[in-house]
Design a protein around this motif. Structure first.
Motif, PDB file in Angstrom:
ATOM      1  N   ARG A   8      63.045  43.630  58.397  1.00 30.46           N
ATOM      2  CA  ARG A   8      63.761  44.899  58.502  1.00 30.46           C
ATOM      3  C   ARG A   8      62.729  46.015  58.639  1.00 30.46           C
ATOM      4  O   ARG A   8      61.921  46.236  57.724  1.00 30.46           O
ATOM      5  N   VAL A   9      62.742  46.660  59.797  1.00 32.29           N
ATOM      6  CA  VAL A   9      61.809  47.759  60.061  1.00 32.29           C
ATOM      7  C   VAL A   9      62.613  48.902  60.682  1.00 32.29           C
ATOM      8  O   VAL A   9      63.793  48.734  61.011  1.00 32.29           O
ATOM      9  N   ALA A  10      61.965  50.060  60.860  1.00 30.01           N
ATOM     10  CA  ALA A  10      62.709  51.229  61.339  1.00 30.01           C
ATOM     11  C   ALA A  10      63.082  51.094  62.810  1.00 30.01           C
ATOM     12  O   ALA A  10      64.203  51.393  63.211  1.00 30.01           O
ATOM     13  N   ASP A  11      62.127  50.651  63.654  1.00 33.14           N
ATOM     14  CA  ASP A  11      62.355  50.728  65.093  1.00 33.14           C
ATOM     15  C   ASP A  11      61.404  49.777  65.823  1.00 33.14           C
ATOM     16  O   ASP A  11      60.209  50.061  65.950  1.00 33.14           O
ATOM     17  N   LEU A  12      61.954  48.680  66.317  1.00 34.54           N
ATOM     18  CA  LEU A  12      61.115  47.670  66.976  1.00 34.54           C
ATOM     19  C   LEU A  12      60.451  48.192  68.251  1.00 34.54           C
ATOM     20  O   LEU A  12      59.427  47.672  68.680  1.00 34.54           O
ATOM     21  N   THR A  13      61.040  49.237  68.854  1.00 33.42           N
ATOM     22  CA  THR A  13      60.452  49.715  70.113  1.00 33.42           C
ATOM     23  C   THR A  13      59.110  50.419  69.871  1.00 33.42           C
ATOM     24  O   THR A  13      58.405  50.761  70.815  1.00 33.42           O
ATOM     25  N   LEU A  14      58.756  50.642  68.602  1.00 32.86           N
ATOM     26  CA  LEU A  14      57.443  51.231  68.306  1.00 32.86           C
ATOM     27  C   LEU A  14      56.330  50.192  68.332  1.00 32.86           C
ATOM     28  O   LEU A  14      55.151  50.511  68.122  1.00 32.86           O
ATOM     29  N   ALA A  15      56.696  48.930  68.595  1.00 32.59           N
ATOM     30  CA  ALA A  15      55.725  47.839  68.462  1.00 32.59           C
ATOM     31  C   ALA A  15      54.522  47.995  69.396  1.00 32.59           C
ATOM     32  O   ALA A  15      53.388  47.720  69.000  1.00 32.59           O
ATOM     33  N   ASP A  16      54.745  48.453  70.634  1.00 37.22           N
ATOM     34  CA  ASP A  16      53.620  48.575  71.572  1.00 37.22           C
ATOM     35  C   ASP A  16      52.601  49.602  71.081  1.00 37.22           C
ATOM     36  O   ASP A  16      51.390  49.384  71.144  1.00 37.22           O
ATOM     37  N   GLY A  46      52.172  50.440  67.978  1.00 32.49           N
ATOM     38  CA  GLY A  46      51.517  49.792  66.836  1.00 32.49           C
ATOM     39  C   GLY A  46      50.434  48.838  67.296  1.00 32.49           C
ATOM     40  O   GLY A  46      49.321  48.826  66.772  1.00 32.49           O
ATOM     41  N   ARG A  47      50.740  48.055  68.333  1.00 28.25           N
ATOM     42  CA  ARG A  47      49.767  47.060  68.825  1.00 28.25           C
ATOM     43  C   ARG A  47      48.514  47.742  69.358  1.00 28.25           C
ATOM     44  O   ARG A  47      47.404  47.288  69.138  1.00 28.25           O
ATOM     45  N   ARG A  48      48.686  48.885  70.046  1.00 29.69           N
ATOM     46  CA  ARG A  48      47.514  49.597  70.569  1.00 29.69           C
ATOM     47  C   ARG A  48      46.632  50.101  69.420  1.00 29.69           C
ATOM     48  O   ARG A  48      45.409  50.015  69.473  1.00 29.69           O
ATOM     49  N   GLU A  49      47.265  50.588  68.361  1.00 31.87           N
ATOM     50  CA  GLU A  49      46.463  51.082  67.229  1.00 31.87           C
ATOM     51  C   GLU A  49      45.845  49.923  66.439  1.00 31.87           C
ATOM     52  O   GLU A  49      44.759  50.056  65.883  1.00 31.87           O
ATOM     53  N   ILE A  50      46.530  48.790  66.398  1.00 32.15           N
ATOM     54  CA  ILE A  50      45.956  47.610  65.737  1.00 32.15           C
ATOM     55  C   ILE A  50      44.677  47.192  66.475  1.00 32.15           C
ATOM     56  O   ILE A  50      43.656  46.876  65.858  1.00 32.15           O
ATOM     57  N   HIS A 103      55.256  52.115  63.159  1.00 32.15           N
ATOM     58  CA  HIS A 103      54.775  51.391  64.347  1.00 32.15           C
ATOM     59  C   HIS A 103      53.975  50.147  63.939  1.00 32.15           C
ATOM     60  O   HIS A 103      53.974  49.143  64.646  1.00 32.15           O
ATOM     61  N   ALA A 104      53.322  50.222  62.769  1.00 27.90           N
ATOM     62  CA  ALA A 104      52.580  49.044  62.280  1.00 27.90           C
ATOM     63  C   ALA A 104      53.568  47.949  61.882  1.00 27.90           C
ATOM     64  O   ALA A 104      53.394  46.765  62.225  1.00 27.90           O
ATOM     65  N   ALA A 105      54.623  48.350  61.171  1.00 25.69           N
ATOM     66  CA  ALA A 105      55.636  47.369  60.750  1.00 25.69           C
ATOM     67  C   ALA A 105      56.295  46.726  61.970  1.00 25.69           C
ATOM     68  O   ALA A 105      56.501  45.502  62.014  1.00 25.69           O
ATOM     69  N   ALA A 106      56.592  47.565  62.977  1.00 21.94           N
ATOM     70  CA  ALA A 106      57.244  47.037  64.186  1.00 21.94           C
ATOM     71  C   ALA A 106      56.334  46.024  64.881  1.00 21.94           C
ATOM     72  O   ALA A 106      56.780  44.951  65.310  1.00 21.94           O
ATOM     73  N   ALA A 107      55.048  46.361  64.990  1.00 21.72           N
ATOM     74  CA  ALA A 107      54.113  45.449  65.676  1.00 21.72           C
ATOM     75  C   ALA A 107      54.018  44.116  64.941  1.00 21.72           C
ATOM     76  O   ALA A 107      53.928  43.053  65.574  1.00 21.72           O
ATOM     77  N   ILE A 108      54.051  44.151  63.618  1.00 24.66           N
ATOM     78  CA  ILE A 108      53.981  42.902  62.842  1.00 24.66           C
ATOM     79  C   ILE A 108      55.262  42.085  63.049  1.00 24.66           C
ATOM     80  O   ILE A 108      55.222  40.860  63.203  1.00 24.66           O
ATOM     81  N   ALA A 109      56.407  42.759  63.055  1.00 32.22           N
ATOM     82  CA  ALA A 109      57.677  42.037  63.251  1.00 32.22           C
ATOM     83  C   ALA A 109      57.749  41.420  64.646  1.00 32.22           C
ATOM     84  O   ALA A 109      58.222  40.301  64.823  1.00 32.22           O
ATOM     85  N   VAL A 110      57.253  42.138  65.649  1.00 34.67           N
ATOM     86  CA  VAL A 110      57.349  41.660  67.038  1.00 34.67           C
ATOM     87  C   VAL A 110      56.305  40.577  67.332  1.00 34.67           C
ATOM     88  O   VAL A 110      56.577  39.611  68.038  1.00 34.67           O
TER      89      VAL A 110
END
Ligand code: NAI
Length: 485
Positions: free
Chosen positions: A4-12, A14-18, A83-90
């Motif tokens: 459960r995260v706020a917004d999966l579309t933030l994953a990209d 998040g991935r760039r910052e990771i 965005h970090a949470a989304a990237a981990i979920a995706v």
């Protein structure tokens, strides 16, 4: 959906910052390279409770790269970076078909949601049970201890008997799991091999549990690795304290009077941070050694009451409770800024502030509130005119609530210790009886070594004659355990 995260579309994003963070986390990347082929964490199922930031995402993916499976929650209601949470979920899937790790975290959870999310880290698919906890502040550890205790005794926690809103939420969530049997807490407690704990306050709780005989597993005190507390708590705070104040208020710090409560590692980082901006820093302390240190570092040391009317910025960094009272906030200057950077929100009396007769709260933006005191007299009889103070993150740790916490490089030190702690407990459990342990010094030195090259540090090497003269091996460890750095 096992997240459960706020917004999966933030994953990209998040991935760039990771990807940027990975470059700044040489310790974690060295762990992947050194230990990846051996898969030392194969079979480990880790329940993680630690601020779900970009840096934590790199930690999570390192644990997974070493063979572990994880379920994750944040250890604070405001500290998740969505965005970090989304990237981990995706993970390596897409927002439509996520294929990452189960994560239950979003910025701005309610207290009930917070304890629900922490509980999710203990509910594994297919009836599996977690084998390890990776904790920050001790909430995950507390939840299992309390759950198992109640389940064994056949009792239910009573939210009406709670001492705080946080405890009320914990009791409520735990009560429902005990009533409907969603979690077999006794089985969870029995399957867990150990816990690694990130912060001073969590470590403090562990030592208390070890002293009163209630601690269920061996614990590794990550905080007191030198490469954790003498780096994260000092240099990390030096960076992220002013980041939080700036993003929260954008007030010019130079020339202001800043009062730092507590001159431990975190307090030292706060004082440096504020002095670096040109503030005149005043310290409060209860420990004569730390008070003397602050004085010799050139800071005025005073009691809070002595300086309550002169401070422009107040920061609590004690890990203690009841440090700033509502009465003291009423006596502050107009638009004084008040924030906490210690782990829990009990350093500033927010309940007392909310209950102050006639006080009005205006939310300026998320995690920044103005509290207006009406003109009148305080309990101690002082007369105050109408004035406001600005409270950051509702008294919760402001560097993670108002900003993004410590930067990657310093967290690489902390989290490399976390990974080493997990490997030690998983692969070398016999060396760690129930109690609280620190990692051996050669590992602490290894963590530091991992971080030298990217800073261009050239280390000198002892000759055999010099090593014999000092009575240490050429390759270290170089200092006795009691050395304080
Ligand atoms: P510490 O034990 O080194 O320092 C705390 C200091 O506060 C001690 O010197 C103590 O004597 C002093 N103190 C205690 N009660 C006091 C009071 N009533 N008035 C004035 N001084 C008082 O602990 P450390 O490592 O500095 O950690 C402090 C807190 O910060 C802990 O809750 C810790 O978990 C948290 N922390 C937060 C981080 C963040 O990113 N926000 C990072 C690391 C730690």
């Amino acid at each position: 959906m096992d997240y459960r995260v706020a917004d999966l579309t933030l994953a990209d994003f998040g991935r760039r910052e990771i990807a940027l963070a990975e470059h700044e986390m040489p310790g974690l990347m060295a762990m992947r390279e050194t230990y990846g082929p051996q898969q030392p964490l194969a079979g480990a199922r880790i329940a993680g409770s630690l601020h779900m930031t970009i840096q934590t995402a790199v930690l999570i993916e390192t644990l997974v790269a070493l063979g572990a499976r994880v379920r994750w929650a944040s250890c604070n209601i405001f500290s998740t970076q969505d965005h970090a949470a989304a990237a981990i979920a995706v993970g390596d899937g897409t927002a439509e078909a996520p294929a990452g790790q189960p994560v239950f975290a979003w910025k701005g959870e309610s207290l009930d949601e917070y304890w629900w999310a922490t509980t999710q880290t203990f509910i594994w698919p297919g009836g599996e049970l977690p084998t390890m906890i990776l904790d920050d502040g001790g909430d995950a550890t507390l939840l299992v201890h309390l759950g198992a205790e109640h389940q064994k005794a056949g009792t239910l926690p009573d939210p009406a008997a709670a001492q705080s809103d946080e405890e009320r939420a914990l009791f409520g969530v735990l009560r429902s799991t005990l009533q409907d049997g969603t979690v077999d807490w006794v089985a969870v407690a029995g399957c867990i091999q150990g816990v690694t704990e990130e912060t001073t306050t969590g470590v403090h709780r562990l030592y208390q549990a070890a002293r009163d005989g209630s601690l269920l597993w061996p614990a590794i005190n990550v905080n007191d690795a030198v490469t954790k507390s003498k780096f994260d708590n000092i240099y990390g705070i030096r960076h992220s304290l002013i980041d939080g104040i700036n993003r929260g208020t954008d007030v010019l710090i130079g020339g202001k009077v800043a009062v730092v409560c507590g001159y431990g590692d975190v307090g030292k980082g706060c004082a440096q941070s504020l002095r670096g901006q040109g503030a005149r820093v005043i310290v409060t302390e209860i420990d004569p050694i730390c008070a003397l240190q602050a004085s010799m570092d050139g800071y005025q040391v005073a009691t809070l009451d002595e300086v309550i009317g002169v401070g422009d910025i107040f920061v609590t960094a004690t890990g203690c409770c009841d440090v700033i009272s509502a009465e003291q906030m009423a006596l502050m200057k107009h638009q004084a800024i008040v924030g906490n950077i210690g782990h829990f929100d009990n350093e500033i009396d927010m309940a007392g502030l909310a209950a102050w007769p006639g006080v009005r709260r205006t939310t300026v933006k998320p995690q920044v509130d103005e509290w207006v005191f009406p003109a009148g007299s305080t309990e101690s009889g002082a007369e105050v005119s109408e004035h406001a103070i600005i409270v950051l993150s509702e008294g919760r740790l402001l560097n993670l609530g108002n900003a993004t916490g410590h930067p990657s490089f310093v967290m690489s030190n902390s989290f490399t210790n976390q990974v080493l702690g997990q490997i030690e407990l998983w692969t070398n459990l016999d060396a760690y009886p129930i109690g609280v342990h620190r990692l051996p010094k050669h590992l602490d030195e290894m963590v530091a070594r991992f971080h030298l090259a990217s800073l261009g540090v050239h280390l000198s090497t002892l000759t055999q004659k010099q090593a014999d003269y000092l009575g240490v091996p050429v390759e270290g460890p170089f200092k006795p355990d009691f050395y304080r750095y």
